[in-house]
Motif scaffolding. Structure first.
Motif, PDB file in Angstrom:
ATOM      1  N   ASP A  96      -5.402  22.625   6.535  1.00 17.38           N
ATOM      2  CA  ASP A  96      -4.325  21.740   6.100  1.00 17.38           C
ATOM      3  C   ASP A  96      -3.029  22.522   5.960  1.00 17.38           C
ATOM      4  N   LEU A  97      -1.955  21.953   6.477  1.00 19.16           N
ATOM      5  CA  LEU A  97      -0.619  22.533   6.359  1.00 19.16           C
ATOM      6  C   LEU A  97       0.220  21.589   5.509  1.00 19.16           C
ATOM      7  N   ARG A  98       0.841  22.100   4.493  1.00 21.30           N
ATOM      8  CA  ARG A  98       1.728  21.310   3.639  1.00 21.30           C
ATOM      9  C   ARG A  98       3.164  21.474   4.129  1.00 21.30           C
ATOM     10  N   ALA A  99       3.922  20.431   4.057  1.00 21.94           N
ATOM     11  CA  ALA A  99       5.313  20.445   4.524  1.00 21.94           C
ATOM     12  C   ALA A  99       6.084  21.599   3.905  1.00 21.94           C
ATOM     13  N   GLY A 100       6.703  22.402   4.775  1.00 21.47           N
ATOM     14  CA  GLY A 100       7.552  23.498   4.331  1.00 21.47           C
ATOM     15  C   GLY A 100       6.818  24.751   3.877  1.00 21.47           C
ATOM     16  N   GLN A 101       5.511  24.718   3.753  1.00 26.01           N
ATOM     17  CA  GLN A 101       4.740  25.872   3.298  1.00 26.01           C
ATOM     18  C   GLN A 101       4.494  26.817   4.476  1.00 26.01           C
ATOM     19  N   THR A 102       4.698  28.112   4.255  1.00 21.48           N
ATOM     20  CA  THR A 102       4.423  29.117   5.268  1.00 21.48           C
ATOM     21  C   THR A 102       2.969  29.548   5.156  1.00 21.48           C
ATOM     22  N   VAL A 103       2.257  29.498   6.280  1.00 20.50           N
ATOM     23  CA  VAL A 103       0.860  29.934   6.326  1.00 20.50           C
ATOM     24  C   VAL A 103       0.785  31.114   7.286  1.00 20.50           C
ATOM     25  N   ARG A 104       0.347  32.270   6.759  1.00 19.60           N
ATOM     26  CA  ARG A 104       0.256  33.491   7.571  1.00 19.60           C
ATOM     27  C   ARG A 104      -1.198  33.836   7.858  1.00 19.60           C
ATOM     28  N   PHE A 105      -1.469  34.049   9.115  1.00 19.57           N
ATOM     29  CA  PHE A 105      -2.741  34.607   9.536  1.00 19.57           C
ATOM     30  C   PHE A 105      -2.476  36.102   9.683  1.00 19.57           C
ATOM     31  N   ALA A 106      -3.196  36.939   8.932  1.00 16.32           N
ATOM     32  CA  ALA A 106      -2.922  38.376   8.905  1.00 16.32           C
ATOM     33  C   ALA A 106      -4.218  39.143   8.675  1.00 16.32           C
ATOM     34  N   PRO A 107      -4.252  40.406   9.099  1.00 14.78           N
ATOM     35  CA  PRO A 107      -5.446  41.216   8.873  1.00 14.78           C
ATOM     36  C   PRO A 107      -5.842  41.209   7.391  1.00 14.78           C
ATOM     37  N   GLY A 108      -7.129  41.068   7.144  1.00 20.37           N
ATOM     38  CA  GLY A 108      -7.630  41.025   5.773  1.00 20.37           C
ATOM     39  C   GLY A 108      -7.580  39.636   5.163  1.00 20.37           C
ATOM     40  N   GLY A 109      -7.004  38.684   5.874  1.00 21.98           N
ATOM     41  CA  GLY A 109      -6.892  37.321   5.369  1.00 21.98           C
ATOM     42  C   GLY A 109      -7.319  36.339   6.439  1.00 21.98           C
ATOM     43  N   MET A 110      -6.588  35.242   6.542  1.00 22.98           N
ATOM     44  CA  MET A 110      -6.908  34.266   7.580  1.00 22.98           C
ATOM     45  C   MET A 110      -6.649  34.880   8.957  1.00 22.98           C
ATOM     46  N   HIS A 111      -7.501  34.506   9.904  1.00 23.91           N
ATOM     47  CA  HIS A 111      -7.338  34.991  11.274  1.00 23.91           C
ATOM     48  C   HIS A 111      -8.029  34.035  12.236  1.00 23.91           C
ATOM     49  N   LEU A 112      -7.677  34.174  13.486  1.00 22.87           N
ATOM     50  CA  LEU A 112      -8.325  33.420  14.551  1.00 22.87           C
ATOM     51  C   LEU A 112      -9.260  34.386  15.271  1.00 22.87           C
ATOM     52  N   MET A 113     -10.558  34.202  15.110  1.00 22.10           N
ATOM     53  CA  MET A 113     -11.553  35.076  15.709  1.00 22.10           C
ATOM     54  C   MET A 113     -11.777  34.653  17.156  1.00 22.10           C
TER      55      MET A 113
END
Length: 145
Positions: free
Chosen positions: A85-102
């Motif tokens: 889920d993406l909330r309006a105006g919220q920045t979502v970062r995929f980064a090492p050690g966190g969220m990522h696309l495998m």
């Protein structure tokens, strides 16, 4: 009468509300072997509530969204996400050690200096394709914007 005509035209020609998702800083680390999964990272910002449903690339047989969770014993594990889920105006970062696309089932080794297309499918914004540069195996993350 004008109000009636306006309402009637909306019934015939509904207004489409399209979300715009901005994708920035896509990147992946070079891989050592094609037989091992790779990972891609990026930053998302949507102008309205939306949902990232999936991702695909010809560079891999399957792309899975993962988050990281640390339990009370300080043990971190990956958690598969069916959607994000993406909330309006919220920045979502995929980064090492966190969220990522495998990137599962790589079709070839990810070579530093190369790139591959990645298509992100959103519930409202539709499909967005970005070119993902392949950076050094030691690269950690681009500077945040």
């Amino acid at each position: 009468m004008k109000l009636f005509l306006a309402a009637a035209s909306l019934a015939v020609f509904p207004i489409a509300v399209l979300a715009e998702v901005v994708v920035t800083d896509p990147w992946a680390r070079a891989s050592i072997l094609a037989s091992r999964p790779g990972a891609a990272y990026l930053t998302l910002v949507s102008d309205m509530d939306d949902r990232l449903l999936s991702a695909t690339t010809p560079a891999a047989g399957q792309v899975m969204m993962h988050a990281s969770e640390t339990d009370t014993n300080a043990i971190t594990r990956m958690i598969h996400l069916d959607a994000l889920d993406l909330r309006a105006g919220q920045t979502v970062r995929f980064a090492p050690g966190g969220m990522h696309l495998m990137l599962m089932g790589l079709t070839a080794k990810l070579e530093e200096g190369g790139q591959f297309p990645l298509t992100l499918s959103f519930e409202h914004a539709g499909d967005i394709t970005v070119e993902v540069p392949i950076l050094s195996v030691a690269f950690t993350a681009p500077e945040a914007n």
